[in-house]
Scaffold this active site. Sequence first.
Site, PDB file in Angstrom:
ATOM      1  N   GLU A   1       0.911  -1.102   0.102  1.00 29.00           N
ATOM      2  CA  GLU A   1      -0.118  -0.026  -0.060  1.00 29.00           C
ATOM      3  C   GLU A   1       0.999   1.527  -0.052  1.00 29.00           C
ATOM      4  OE1 GLU A   1      -2.383  -3.326   1.081  1.00 29.00           O
ATOM      5  OE2 GLU A   1      -0.524  -2.743   1.846  1.00 29.00           O
TER       6      GLU A   1
ATOM      7  N   HIS B   1     -11.828  -6.520   7.671  1.00 26.96           N
ATOM      8  CA  HIS B   1     -12.493  -6.009   6.259  1.00 26.96           C
ATOM      9  C   HIS B   1     -13.731  -5.384   6.553  1.00 26.96           C
ATOM     10  CE1 HIS B   1      -9.754  -9.646   5.400  1.00 26.96           C
ATOM     11  NE2 HIS B   1      -9.704  -8.938   4.133  1.00 26.96           N
TER      12      HIS B   1
END
Length: 365
Positions: free
Chosen positions: A99, A169
């Site tokens: 990321e 998530h």
Amino acid sequence: MHTHVRQLQQVQQQHQQQGQQQRQQQHAVHSLSMSEAQAGDTKPLNLCNAVNEALHQAMDSNDKALVFGEDVAFGGVFRCTVGLLERYGRRCFNTPLCEQGIVGFGIGLATQGYTPIAEIQFADYIYPAFDQLVNEAAKYRYRSGGTFTAGGLTVRAPYGAVGHGGHYHSQSVESFFTHVPGLKVVVPSSPAQAKGLLLSCIQDPDPCIFFEPKMLYRTSVEEVPVGEYTIPLGQAQVLREGADITLIGWGAQVHVLAQAAQAVADADGISCEVLDLRTLLPWDVQAVTASVNKTGRLLVSHEAPLSSGFGAELVAEVSRRCFLRLEAPPVRVCGSDTPFPLVFEPLYLPGVERVVDAIRATVRF
């Protein structure tokens, strides 16, 4: 053992009922976007398809626009980038699972005049890129006295509850970035908004973080303008006029507020004004304070934990600006100060019943 099983079954049933109620209310919330877009032809799209259409149109109109991230070339795990590789070739490409590298690469592209649209596969995993966003993208223009800019950068990330995502998530991470001058933070709550707001972010001179409520990817469907259009950033929208209390949310929580507003209207005759904040940084202070000055009461709801959530900023500013007009203390109905649970997700989330109870208590204060 039998008691534990029954508890789990009850939780699962509550979650199914909550999801069904949310789907039933999708069409009632957003008749809003057509007037904003001033568009002609429309077609029904869900939120995922609306994002996909915005990306296609952005890349059609700007040959320096690039889409990249983990797995985006085959369409992404949520299928929001389907067809981009086939149509635009090397302008849509996969990246390593890194990321900070994705965002760092996007910053470099932006400084060279490109329009990078980076995807973080889940907002929960944006933290490795936190330094790049907060210390680099947000400060690039300021530290150079306007000589350089990373303003062409847009970072997309699915966020929020999905029904079964658990603590890795389903997180809502927006408040971490609303503390950072130099960024814009945007959260749509409908397909038409998703398209118009995403196109606005892509064209904006500041780096933008665009959080997409994954719960709404397939459940939220409405007529969306076919052509390219934008919705101004920094402007909230009144979805429902009311006189007794102001309800404010963003993303999927807007639909919960709409259901709660209808429930108390039918059962108690309470008139709720519902605002969709849409842009969290900068947020629409004028629209919020005008509404609270009218109703005299405020309820803010979000999925993120209560402590230091963005609702605290709204409550603080409203308390300062509307103090003499308030009829009751502003309240927050939010997620719990715990890691996001899995099987107990319906108990964690601020659902319709919790919001209804808070509305009644505030109006009767």
